[in-house]
Design a protein around this motif. Structure first.
Motif, PDB file in Angstrom:
ATOM      1  N   ARG A  94       3.102  -2.375  -5.999  1.00  0.00           N
ATOM      2  CA  ARG A  94       2.342  -2.588  -4.889  1.00  0.00           C
ATOM      3  C   ARG A  94       1.603  -3.920  -5.377  1.00  0.00           C
ATOM      4  O   ARG A  94       1.218  -4.089  -6.657  1.00  0.00           O
ATOM      5  CB  ARG A  94       1.365  -1.686  -4.384  1.00  0.00           C
ATOM      6  CG  ARG A  94       1.812  -0.455  -3.707  1.00  0.00           C
ATOM      7  CD  ARG A  94       0.948   0.468  -3.685  1.00  0.00           C
ATOM      8  NE  ARG A  94       0.886   1.325  -4.904  1.00  0.00           N
ATOM      9  CZ  ARG A  94       0.073   2.413  -5.049  1.00  0.00           C
ATOM     10  NH1 ARG A  94      -0.808   2.568  -4.054  1.00  0.00           N
ATOM     11  NH2 ARG A  94      -0.053   2.947  -6.300  1.00  0.00           N
ATOM     12  N   THR A  95       1.497  -4.995  -4.573  1.00  0.00           N
ATOM     13  CA  THR A  95       0.630  -6.287  -4.842  1.00  0.00           C
ATOM     14  C   THR A  95      -0.817  -5.835  -5.417  1.00  0.00           C
ATOM     15  O   THR A  95      -1.476  -5.250  -4.520  1.00  0.00           O
ATOM     16  CB  THR A  95       0.710  -7.319  -3.786  1.00  0.00           C
ATOM     17  OG1 THR A  95      -0.124  -8.421  -4.320  1.00  0.00           O
ATOM     18  CG2 THR A  95       0.205  -6.502  -2.644  1.00  0.00           C
ATOM     19  N   LEU A  96      -1.179  -6.529  -6.379  1.00  0.00           N
ATOM     20  CA  LEU A  96      -2.835  -6.440  -6.583  1.00  0.00           C
ATOM     21  C   LEU A  96      -3.628  -7.383  -6.094  1.00  0.00           C
ATOM     22  O   LEU A  96      -4.802  -7.417  -6.162  1.00  0.00           O
ATOM     23  CB  LEU A  96      -3.031  -6.239  -8.212  1.00  0.00           C
ATOM     24  CG  LEU A  96      -2.362  -4.866  -8.958  1.00  0.00           C
ATOM     25  CD1 LEU A  96      -2.542  -5.294 -10.494  1.00  0.00           C
ATOM     26  CD2 LEU A  96      -3.375  -3.781  -8.412  1.00  0.00           C
ATOM     27  N   LYS A 107      -5.706  -0.640   2.745  1.00  0.00           N
ATOM     28  CA  LYS A 107      -5.788   0.045   1.553  1.00  0.00           C
ATOM     29  C   LYS A 107      -4.998  -0.456   0.345  1.00  0.00           C
ATOM     30  O   LYS A 107      -3.810  -0.196   0.028  1.00  0.00           O
ATOM     31  CB  LYS A 107      -5.282   1.580   1.818  1.00  0.00           C
ATOM     32  CG  LYS A 107      -5.163   2.470   0.653  1.00  0.00           C
ATOM     33  CD  LYS A 107      -6.383   2.854  -0.499  1.00  0.00           C
ATOM     34  CE  LYS A 107      -6.128   3.749  -1.424  1.00  0.00           C
ATOM     35  NZ  LYS A 107      -5.561   2.962  -2.472  1.00  0.00           N
ATOM     36  N   PRO A 108      -5.623  -1.059  -0.291  1.00  0.00           N
ATOM     37  CA  PRO A 108      -4.965  -1.996  -1.448  1.00  0.00           C
ATOM     38  C   PRO A 108      -4.871  -0.885  -2.604  1.00  0.00           C
ATOM     39  O   PRO A 108      -5.401   0.071  -2.541  1.00  0.00           O
ATOM     40  CB  PRO A 108      -5.618  -3.248  -1.849  1.00  0.00           C
ATOM     41  CG  PRO A 108      -7.369  -2.467  -1.459  1.00  0.00           C
ATOM     42  CD  PRO A 108      -6.937  -1.818  -0.160  1.00  0.00           C
ATOM     43  N   ARG A 109      -4.000  -1.288  -3.657  1.00  0.00           N
ATOM     44  CA  ARG A 109      -3.829  -0.412  -4.694  1.00  0.00           C
ATOM     45  C   ARG A 109      -4.952  -0.106  -5.581  1.00  0.00           C
ATOM     46  O   ARG A 109      -5.288   1.007  -6.199  1.00  0.00           O
ATOM     47  CB  ARG A 109      -2.390  -1.130  -5.633  1.00  0.00           C
ATOM     48  CG  ARG A 109      -2.176  -0.344  -6.840  1.00  0.00           C
ATOM     49  CD  ARG A 109      -1.069  -1.032  -7.602  1.00  0.00           C
ATOM     50  NE  ARG A 109      -1.009  -0.469  -8.746  1.00  0.00           N
ATOM     51  CZ  ARG A 109      -0.086  -0.999  -9.550  1.00  0.00           C
ATOM     52  NH1 ARG A 109       0.530  -2.087  -9.516  1.00  0.00           N
ATOM     53  NH2 ARG A 109       0.205  -0.289 -10.800  1.00  0.00           N
ATOM     54  N   ASN A 110      -5.634  -1.159  -5.872  1.00  0.00           N
ATOM     55  CA  ASN A 110      -6.793  -1.187  -6.529  1.00  0.00           C
ATOM     56  C   ASN A 110      -8.172  -0.766  -5.954  1.00  0.00           C
ATOM     57  O   ASN A 110      -9.318  -1.049  -6.340  1.00  0.00           O
ATOM     58  CB  ASN A 110      -7.061  -2.302  -7.235  1.00  0.00           C
ATOM     59  CG  ASN A 110      -7.062  -3.713  -6.503  1.00  0.00           C
ATOM     60  OD1 ASN A 110      -7.045  -3.176  -5.058  1.00  0.00           O
ATOM     61  ND2 ASN A 110      -7.313  -4.717  -6.885  1.00  0.00           N
ATOM     62  N   ARG A 111      -8.206   0.117  -4.761  1.00  0.00           N
ATOM     63  CA  ARG A 111      -9.335   0.537  -4.155  1.00  0.00           C
ATOM     64  C   ARG A 111      -9.059   1.901  -3.543  1.00  0.00           C
ATOM     65  O   ARG A 111      -7.825   2.134  -2.940  1.00  0.00           O
ATOM     66  CB  ARG A 111      -9.764  -0.412  -3.207  1.00  0.00           C
ATOM     67  CG  ARG A 111     -11.144  -0.335  -2.488  1.00  0.00           C
ATOM     68  CD  ARG A 111     -11.438  -1.027  -1.206  1.00  0.00           C
ATOM     69  NE  ARG A 111     -10.896  -0.403   0.019  1.00  0.00           N
ATOM     70  CZ  ARG A 111     -10.229  -1.060   0.904  1.00  0.00           C
ATOM     71  NH1 ARG A 111     -10.273  -2.606   0.909  1.00  0.00           N
ATOM     72  NH2 ARG A 111      -9.345  -0.809   1.867  1.00  0.00           N
ATOM     73  N   SER A 167       0.774  -1.111   0.100  1.00  0.00           N
ATOM     74  CA  SER A 167       0.063  -0.053  -0.070  1.00  0.00           C
ATOM     75  C   SER A 167       0.893   1.334  -0.052  1.00  0.00           C
ATOM     76  O   SER A 167       2.063   1.185   0.456  1.00  0.00           O
ATOM     77  CB  SER A 167      -0.897   0.032   1.362  1.00  0.00           C
ATOM     78  OG  SER A 167      -1.701   1.237   1.337  1.00  0.00           O
ATOM     79  N   PHE A 168       0.361   2.402  -0.309  1.00  0.00           N
ATOM     80  CA  PHE A 168       1.170   3.595  -0.383  1.00  0.00           C
ATOM     81  C   PHE A 168       1.420   3.905   1.236  1.00  0.00           C
ATOM     82  O   PHE A 168       2.230   4.640   1.571  1.00  0.00           O
ATOM     83  CB  PHE A 168       0.270   4.860  -0.921  1.00  0.00           C
ATOM     84  CG  PHE A 168      -0.719   5.465  -0.112  1.00  0.00           C
ATOM     85  CD1 PHE A 168      -0.616   6.202   0.887  1.00  0.00           C
ATOM     86  CD2 PHE A 168      -2.027   4.958  -0.148  1.00  0.00           C
ATOM     87  CE1 PHE A 168      -1.541   6.987   1.696  1.00  0.00           C
ATOM     88  CE2 PHE A 168      -3.139   5.462   0.428  1.00  0.00           C
ATOM     89  CZ  PHE A 168      -2.685   6.502   1.459  1.00  0.00           C
TER      90      PHE A 168
END
Length: 228
Positions: free
Chosen positions: A151-153, A187-191, A74-75
């Motif tokens: 970042r992992t998806l 907080k994942p990369r794709n949300r 995550s960021f």
């Protein structure tokens, strides 16, 4: 509800970063040798602002500099990972070139001797690794690297890049693995929205690099990341 909470968190976090970030930067300019004394509390504060809390397992070893390798989720990694470092520890990092385009943040990175890497430019990437070697070997900085590169998806561990392992072997430094858990749910990369929660951080045992090949170390670190 998650959307409303997230908007509030982003607004507060942005204000905190814009107001406090320049103060941290100014203090770091004045007293760069003790930058960790200011950066680490700032990182811990930002984690709180984002509505999260930390649980740390293990201790950061003393009296040694490492190539620190952590998984990239995550960021929020940029605030969570330094939060476990010991005060008085000098640390820098290898970071993607795009991070140096962010106002204030870019200045903090440069003052912390963070090395810019553009993986699309092999010549520049090799030059960056040599710069990191000098900072670690000659200036006694710990060097943080996120060897997945992005970042992992999926929440799983991606393929690790080899640059950091060359860095460890060339400087005869041990690798200190750090694994974060919980950030993918937060907080994942794709949300875009955040679900505040607990970040578990595991500080692993140092990994010897003497006599090891890059592929052997890559396999060891991958297993460490997957087994925590």
């Amino acid at each position: 509800m998650n959307a409303i909470i997230s908007i509030i968190i982003y607004v507060i976090a942005s204000l905190a970063f814009i107001i406090i970030g320049p103060i941290v930067l100014l203090i770091t300019f004045i007293n760069p040798s003790n930058s960790s004394t200011y950066i680490i509390p700032f990182c811990k504060f930002m984690i709180i602002v984002f509505g999260c809390k930390l649980k740390v397992y293990g201790d950061f070893p003393k009296n040694e500099t490492f190539v620190i390798m952590a998984n990239h989720v995550s960021f929020l990694d940029v605030f969570a990972i330094p939060s476990v470092f010991g005060y008085g520890k000098k640390f820098s990092a290898i970071a993607a070139a795009k991070n140096f385009k962010i106002p204030i943040y870019a200045q903090i990175l440069r003052k912390m001797k963070v090395v810019s890497i553009d993986r699309s430019n092999r010549k520049q990437a090799i030059k960056g690794i040599h710069q990191a070697e000098r900072i670690l070997k000659e200036e006694n900085y710990n060097i943080v690297i996120l060897p997945e590169g992005t970042r992992t998806l999926t929440g799983g561990i991606g393929q690790l890049k080899k640059g950091g392992f060359h860095l460890a072997i060339n400087t005869r430094s041990r690798i200190l693995p750090i694994v974060t858990k919980g950030l993918f749910d937060i907080k994942p990369r794709n949300r875009w929205y955040i679900i505040p929660g607990t970040i578990d951080i595991y500080i692993g045992n140092p990994i010897e690099t003497n006599g090891k090949t890059v592929d052997e170390l890559l396999e060891t670190v991958t297993k460490t990341f997957n087994n925590n």
